[in-house]
Write a protein that holds these residues in place. Structure first.
Motif, PDB file in Angstrom:
ATOM      1  N   LEU A 155      -8.683  14.284  -1.414  1.00  0.00           N
ATOM      2  CA  LEU A 155      -8.157  15.123  -0.632  1.00  0.00           C
ATOM      3  C   LEU A 155      -8.835  16.118   0.316  1.00  0.00           C
ATOM      4  N   LEU A 156     -10.864  16.891   0.034  1.00  0.00           N
ATOM      5  CA  LEU A 156     -11.460  17.582   1.086  1.00  0.00           C
ATOM      6  C   LEU A 156     -11.614  16.246   2.553  1.00  0.00           C
ATOM      7  N   THR A 157     -12.145  15.356   1.978  1.00  0.00           N
ATOM      8  CA  THR A 157     -12.049  14.189   2.820  1.00  0.00           C
ATOM      9  C   THR A 157     -10.921  14.190   4.146  1.00  0.00           C
ATOM     10  N   ALA A 158      -9.704  14.122   3.559  1.00  0.00           N
ATOM     11  CA  ALA A 158      -8.341  14.381   4.430  1.00  0.00           C
ATOM     12  C   ALA A 158      -8.393  15.494   4.812  1.00  0.00           C
ATOM     13  N   LEU A 207     -13.304   6.751  -5.541  1.00  0.00           N
ATOM     14  CA  LEU A 207     -12.927   6.823  -3.996  1.00  0.00           C
ATOM     15  C   LEU A 207     -12.767   6.312  -4.172  1.00  0.00           C
ATOM     16  N   ASP A 208     -12.145   5.276  -3.443  1.00  0.00           N
ATOM     17  CA  ASP A 208     -11.382   4.116  -2.810  1.00  0.00           C
ATOM     18  C   ASP A 208     -10.490   4.321  -1.820  1.00  0.00           C
ATOM     19  N   ASP A 209     -10.949   2.817  -1.527  1.00  0.00           N
ATOM     20  CA  ASP A 209     -10.153   3.260   0.475  1.00  0.00           C
ATOM     21  C   ASP A 209      -9.150   3.547   0.063  1.00  0.00           C
ATOM     22  N   GLU A 210      -8.105   3.014  -0.715  1.00  0.00           N
ATOM     23  CA  GLU A 210      -6.553   3.634  -0.816  1.00  0.00           C
ATOM     24  C   GLU A 210      -6.174   4.705  -1.471  1.00  0.00           C
ATOM     25  N   THR A 211      -7.379   5.826  -2.330  1.00  0.00           N
ATOM     26  CA  THR A 211      -7.472   6.769  -2.865  1.00  0.00           C
ATOM     27  C   THR A 211      -7.157   7.557  -1.174  1.00  0.00           C
ATOM     28  N   LYS A 212      -8.615   6.967  -0.539  1.00  0.00           N
ATOM     29  CA  LYS A 212      -8.744   8.223   0.358  1.00  0.00           C
ATOM     30  C   LYS A 212      -7.409   7.234   1.490  1.00  0.00           C
ATOM     31  N   GLU A 213      -7.114   6.871   1.803  1.00  0.00           N
ATOM     32  CA  GLU A 213      -5.829   6.503   3.161  1.00  0.00           C
ATOM     33  C   GLU A 213      -4.548   7.501   2.353  1.00  0.00           C
ATOM     34  N   MET A 214      -4.404   7.385   1.417  1.00  0.00           N
ATOM     35  CA  MET A 214      -3.289   8.351   0.645  1.00  0.00           C
ATOM     36  C   MET A 214      -3.668   9.562   0.399  1.00  0.00           C
ATOM     37  N   ALA A 215      -4.498  10.360   0.643  1.00  0.00           N
ATOM     38  CA  ALA A 215      -4.556  11.479   0.675  1.00  0.00           C
ATOM     39  C   ALA A 215      -4.244  12.174   2.043  1.00  0.00           C
ATOM     40  N   TYR A 222       0.862  -1.589   0.134  1.00  0.00           N
ATOM     41  CA  TYR A 222       0.049  -0.136  -0.041  1.00  0.00           C
ATOM     42  C   TYR A 222       0.780   1.550  -0.001  1.00  0.00           C
ATOM     43  N   VAL A 223       0.676   2.125  -0.817  1.00  0.00           N
ATOM     44  CA  VAL A 223       1.663   3.185  -1.091  1.00  0.00           C
ATOM     45  C   VAL A 223       1.362   4.421  -0.222  1.00  0.00           C
ATOM     46  N   SER A 224      -0.679   4.607   0.360  1.00  0.00           N
ATOM     47  CA  SER A 224      -0.488   5.184   1.853  1.00  0.00           C
ATOM     48  C   SER A 224       0.739   4.403   2.924  1.00  0.00           C
ATOM     49  N   ASP A 225       0.705   3.811   2.984  1.00  0.00           N
ATOM     50  CA  ASP A 225       2.049   3.071   3.834  1.00  0.00           C
ATOM     51  C   ASP A 225       3.478   3.842   3.728  1.00  0.00           C
ATOM     52  N   LYS A 226       3.428   3.962   2.425  1.00  0.00           N
ATOM     53  CA  LYS A 226       5.026   4.115   2.146  1.00  0.00           C
ATOM     54  C   LYS A 226       4.735   5.832   2.180  1.00  0.00           C
ATOM     55  N   GLU A 267      -3.306  10.631   4.346  1.00  0.00           N
ATOM     56  CA  GLU A 267      -1.232  10.782   4.700  1.00  0.00           C
ATOM     57  C   GLU A 267      -0.509  11.665   3.972  1.00  0.00           C
ATOM     58  N   ILE A 268      -0.901  12.488   3.103  1.00  0.00           N
ATOM     59  CA  ILE A 268      -0.408  13.346   2.866  1.00  0.00           C
ATOM     60  C   ILE A 268      -1.001  14.360   3.416  1.00  0.00           C
ATOM     61  N   VAL A 269      -2.428  14.716   3.089  1.00  0.00           N
ATOM     62  CA  VAL A 269      -3.222  15.769   4.445  1.00  0.00           C
ATOM     63  C   VAL A 269      -2.286  16.080   6.104  1.00  0.00           C
ATOM     64  N   ARG A 270      -2.529  15.156   6.411  1.00  0.00           N
ATOM     65  CA  ARG A 270      -2.686  14.300   8.099  1.00  0.00           C
ATOM     66  C   ARG A 270      -0.598  14.299   8.725  1.00  0.00           C
ATOM     67  N   ASN A 271       0.432  14.554   7.425  1.00  0.00           N
ATOM     68  CA  ASN A 271       1.738  14.993   7.518  1.00  0.00           C
ATOM     69  C   ASN A 271       1.945  16.067   7.298  1.00  0.00           C
ATOM     70  N   ASP A 272       1.230  17.109   6.819  1.00  0.00           N
ATOM     71  CA  ASP A 272       0.854  18.682   6.446  1.00  0.00           C
ATOM     72  C   ASP A 272       2.648  18.479   4.995  1.00  0.00           C
ATOM     73  N   ALA A 273       2.121  17.767   4.162  1.00  0.00           N
ATOM     74  CA  ALA A 273       2.945  17.755   2.963  1.00  0.00           C
ATOM     75  C   ALA A 273       1.995  17.792   1.326  1.00  0.00           C
ATOM     76  N   LEU A 274       1.347  18.618   1.292  1.00  0.00           N
ATOM     77  CA  LEU A 274       0.550  18.742   0.405  1.00  0.00           C
ATOM     78  C   LEU A 274       1.674  20.195  -0.743  1.00  0.00           C
ATOM     79  N   ASP A 275       2.209  20.537  -0.185  1.00  0.00           N
ATOM     80  CA  ASP A 275       3.550  21.576  -0.442  1.00  0.00           C
ATOM     81  C   ASP A 275       4.840  20.558  -0.817  1.00  0.00           C
ATOM     82  N   ARG A 276       5.217  19.244  -0.108  1.00  0.00           N
ATOM     83  CA  ARG A 276       5.869  18.080  -0.270  1.00  0.00           C
ATOM     84  C   ARG A 276       5.362  17.211  -1.493  1.00  0.00           C
TER      85      ARG A 276
END
Length: 416
Positions: free
Chosen positions: A346-349, A298-306, A265-269, A308-317
């Motif tokens: 992304l909005l959900t995240a 909008l499946d589970d992995e798509t939501k999880e990837m978003a 799962y890329v969400s974990d990576k 991880e990006i948002v919760r780790n403040d990485a939208l600019d990274r």
């Protein structure tokens, strides 16, 4: 009280400002790939798609000219909230009548019409050298080929793309992510796994020796597990690209969430990568059992990837780009649907009470964390999405297909 106001109040009770989430999302650039609209054919050859990838289906209305492709892109963009970048392959060079340049001789002028299109729509441009669907792919190899002339051709192609990428960035004022991916590999078990990788490493180093402004061009290297016809061995494996990026300053790794084993799962990576890389790139797709490049939903992995990006403040990274191609359905619908799906993720995240959930984890309230995870899933995100679409001036989900049907009836069905 409107539906949005009622939903907003529920989120506010958990410390989430939905207005702020909407305003943040509006400014997040996501690269929109032109190759969904013509089945990855491009404009520089009449041959079939090669290089371990393929499209399936023959839905009517495929874009066959630059004008048609741009018209379809504009139609899709009318249906998409948020900020899009343009993402093109080198095979989409646009030549004047009677003009042609092979891939090792491409120049910025061959992409001037794409710059014109991007400026018209206030978009940046991302770019990809095209190491497939060409007669000089020798025995399935490009940058890793044992044939020196073959490698030289493709190295020169990569260098030309560096120059074109810098041209894009200067013209649009937005940095250009230039992604290096090859389908190099073998169908059956090779006798030498290291040799091709050493040659590929040297080739990419030569490409990156081309002078460029690192503030303008963001090169990256993309990995893959396997492709059709190269099932047993891929030169550009995950270990190869991650190690290359780690040892070459200014070069990012690119992860495509379809380019791994189905149990990965890329969400974990993503959070693991954020521990070590200041920036990296992400291709977003939907692999069904393998790297099948189905339209993003909008499946589970798509939501999880978003998340991880948002919760780790990485939208600019994280440089985010869509990458899928489906020829079995309306292609404009496919492009717009995938973009909307990633916007929803992304909005959900952005509307998830991430700090509260982290606090529960850090204080070992794991039972409550599980309950709150489930509670958050039932929050009225649909109302927030509809408000976002309203503010962006695009149709909601229930009326989305009406516009697709109109365009298909008036434009796509009239193409030869």
């Amino acid at each position: 009280m409107t539906g949005y106001e009622a939903a907003k109040a529920k989120y506010e009770a958990l410390g989430v400002d939905t207005d702020r989430a909407i305003e943040r999302l509006k400014k997040v650039p996501v690269s929109l790939h032109c190759w969904q609209l013509d089945d990855v054919i491009g404009f520089d050859n009449d041959g079939g798609l090669t290089g371990g990838i393929q499209t399936t289906g023959n839905y009517p209305g495929r874009a066959r000219t630059p004008q048609q492709l741009m018209e379809d892109m504009e139609e899709a963009m009318k249906l998409m909230p948020g900020t899009a970048k343009l993402n093109i392959h080198a095979s989409y060079a646009i030549f004047e009548p009677g003009e042609f340049a092979d891939r090792d001789a491409l120049e910025p002028k061959h992409f001037a019409k794409w710059v014109e299109f991007a400026k018209k729509h206030h978009m940046g441009i991302d770019f990809n050298p095209t190491f497939f669907s060409h007669e000089k792919v020798k025995d399935g190899l490009t940058l890793s080929s044992p044939d020196e002339e073959t490698r030289k051709f493709w190295i020169n192609h990569g260098k030309a793309c560096i120059r074109i990428s810098e041209y894009f960035a200067k013209e649009t004022g937005v940095p250009c992510v230039m992604n290096i991916w090859t389908g190099d590999g073998f169908k059956d078990v090779p006798a030498d796994r290291m040799g091709p990788r050493l040659r590929c490493k040297d080739s990419i180093e030569q490409i990156l020796s081309e002078p460029y402004d690192r503030n303008l061009v963001k090169p990256c290297v993309e990995s893959k597990v396997f492709g059709i016809g190269v099932e047993s061995y891929t030169v550009g494996s995950a270990e190869f690209t991650l190690s290359f990026a780690a040892q070459h300053e200014g070069c990012m790794p690119l992860m495509d969430n379809g380019h791994y084993h189905p149990t990965e799962y890329v969400s974990d990576k993503i959070p693991a990568m954020l521990c070590f890389y200041p920036e990296f790139a992400l291709h977003i797709t939907r692999g069904v059992r393998w790297d099948s490049d189905h339209v993003l939903l909008l499946d589970d992995e798509t939501k999880e990837m978003a998340k991880e990006i948002v919760r780790n403040d990485a939208l600019d990274r994280v440089y985010m780009a869509l990458d899928y191609f489906d020829a079995s359905i309306n292609r404009v619908l496919a492009l717009a649907t995938g973009f909307r799906s990633w916007q929803k993720a992304l909005l959900t995240a952005l509307c998830t009470p991430n700090e509260m959930l982290k606090e529960l984890q850090d204080t070992n309230q794991l039972g409550k964390l599980m309950v709150m995870h489930e509670a958050v899933k039932m929050l009225p995100i649909g109302e927030i999405w509809e408000e976002y679409c309203r503010r962006e001036g695009v149709c909601d989900d229930l009326h989305f297909y009406d516009e697709i049907e109109r365009y298909e009836r008036e434009v796509l069905t009239k193409r030869g």
